[in-house]
Write a protein that holds these residues in place. Sequence first.
Motif, mmCIF file in Angstrom:
data_model
loop_
_atom_site.group_PDB
_atom_site.id
_atom_site.type_symbol
_atom_site.label_atom_id
_atom_site.label_comp_id
_atom_site.label_asym_id
_atom_site.label_seq_id
_atom_site.Cartn_x
_atom_site.Cartn_y
_atom_site.Cartn_z
ATOM 1 N N ALA A 3 0.873 -1.272 0.142
ATOM 2 C CA ALA A 3 -0.005 -0.034 -0.017
ATOM 3 C C ALA A 3 0.841 1.272 -0.179
ATOM 4 O O ALA A 3 0.479 2.427 -0.875
ATOM 5 C CB ALA A 3 -0.970 0.078 1.170
ATOM 6 N N LEU A 4 1.885 1.159 0.601
ATOM 7 C CA LEU A 4 2.927 2.475 0.791
ATOM 8 C C LEU A 4 3.447 2.473 -0.498
ATOM 9 O O LEU A 4 3.809 3.864 -0.779
ATOM 10 C CB LEU A 4 3.947 2.218 1.700
ATOM 11 N N SER A 5 3.878 1.651 -1.221
ATOM 12 C CA SER A 5 4.508 1.538 -2.558
ATOM 13 C C SER A 5 3.410 2.112 -3.528
ATOM 14 O O SER A 5 3.995 2.689 -4.514
ATOM 15 C CB SER A 5 4.999 0.336 -2.965
ATOM 16 N N VAL B 142 -4.967 5.040 0.529
ATOM 17 C CA VAL B 142 -4.879 4.158 -0.594
ATOM 18 C C VAL B 142 -5.909 2.983 -0.234
ATOM 19 O O VAL B 142 -5.871 2.510 0.726
ATOM 20 C CB VAL B 142 -3.687 4.005 -0.918
ATOM 21 N N GLU B 143 -6.424 2.555 -1.377
ATOM 22 C CA GLU B 143 -7.367 1.465 -1.250
ATOM 23 C C GLU B 143 -6.944 0.396 -1.926
ATOM 24 O O GLU B 143 -6.368 0.334 -3.179
ATOM 25 C CB GLU B 143 -8.779 1.757 -1.663
ATOM 26 N N ALA C 65 -2.349 7.180 5.585
ATOM 27 C CA ALA C 65 -0.951 7.307 5.958
ATOM 28 C C ALA C 65 -0.674 8.910 6.062
ATOM 29 O O ALA C 65 -1.471 9.562 5.660
ATOM 30 C CB ALA C 65 -0.263 6.998 4.580
ATOM 31 N N GLU C 66 0.231 9.036 6.860
ATOM 32 C CA GLU C 66 0.758 10.246 7.234
ATOM 33 C C GLU C 66 2.155 10.596 6.857
ATOM 34 O O GLU C 66 2.760 9.753 7.044
ATOM 35 C CB GLU C 66 0.718 10.358 8.793
ATOM 36 N N PHE D 30 9.100 10.384 4.608
ATOM 37 C CA PHE D 30 8.253 8.973 4.310
ATOM 38 C C PHE D 30 6.826 8.951 4.801
ATOM 39 O O PHE D 30 6.340 9.902 5.433
ATOM 40 C CB PHE D 30 9.250 7.903 5.313
ATOM 41 N N TRP D 31 6.237 7.967 4.185
ATOM 42 C CA TRP D 31 4.823 7.748 4.868
ATOM 43 C C TRP D 31 4.927 6.768 5.847
ATOM 44 O O TRP D 31 5.482 5.674 5.640
ATOM 45 C CB TRP D 31 3.872 7.191 3.550
ATOM 46 N N SER D 32 4.066 6.821 6.795
ATOM 47 C CA SER D 32 3.655 5.804 7.988
ATOM 48 C C SER D 32 2.173 5.659 7.955
ATOM 49 O O SER D 32 1.508 6.597 8.117
ATOM 50 C CB SER D 32 4.023 6.562 9.188
ATOM 51 N N VAL D 33 1.801 4.379 7.809
ATOM 52 C CA VAL D 33 0.319 4.044 7.948
ATOM 53 C C VAL D 33 0.007 4.044 9.235
ATOM 54 O O VAL D 33 0.648 3.247 10.243
ATOM 55 C CB VAL D 33 0.141 2.442 7.376
ATOM 56 N N TYR D 34 -1.089 4.805 9.664
ATOM 57 C CA TYR D 34 -1.666 4.818 10.908
ATOM 58 C C TYR D 34 -3.033 4.380 11.356
ATOM 59 O O TYR D 34 -3.395 4.152 12.484
ATOM 60 C CB TYR D 34 -1.807 6.260 11.583
ATOM 61 N N ARG D 35 -3.727 3.914 10.129
ATOM 62 C CA ARG D 35 -5.002 3.107 10.340
ATOM 63 C C ARG D 35 -5.460 2.434 9.105
ATOM 64 O O ARG D 35 -4.971 2.889 8.063
ATOM 65 C CB ARG D 35 -6.147 4.372 10.736
#
Length: 100
Positions: free
Chosen positions: A40-42, A57-58, A71-72, A85-90
């Motif tokens: 998802a981050l990519s 992103v879905e 992501a934040e 960088f992106w960090s997924v929080y939920r």
Amino acid sequence: MGNSHLASKCHTREDSLNEPPVLGANGILARIPGQYVSAALSLLPPAASTLERHQEVEMDAGPAGRVRFFAEKMRARHHRHSHYFWSVYRAEPVSVKNPL
């Protein structure tokens, strides 16, 4: 020398140990395997070239089904250098609408 055995308690609020954790604060993020979070981050644009602080992103996350990741944008600094960088929080499941 060394760390005090009380050092781990100095960073938390006193009443935080008595509070129950907020249910659903992360959605289903803890149950999704890491390779799906990485995929998802990519899919997100490079964090350094984006002005937005939050992205969604879905995607299909295997056994979890269709999932929306939130992501934040974060910044890591070391002296005069920064790295974004992106960090997924939920993460939350996406409900599939029945076409009937």
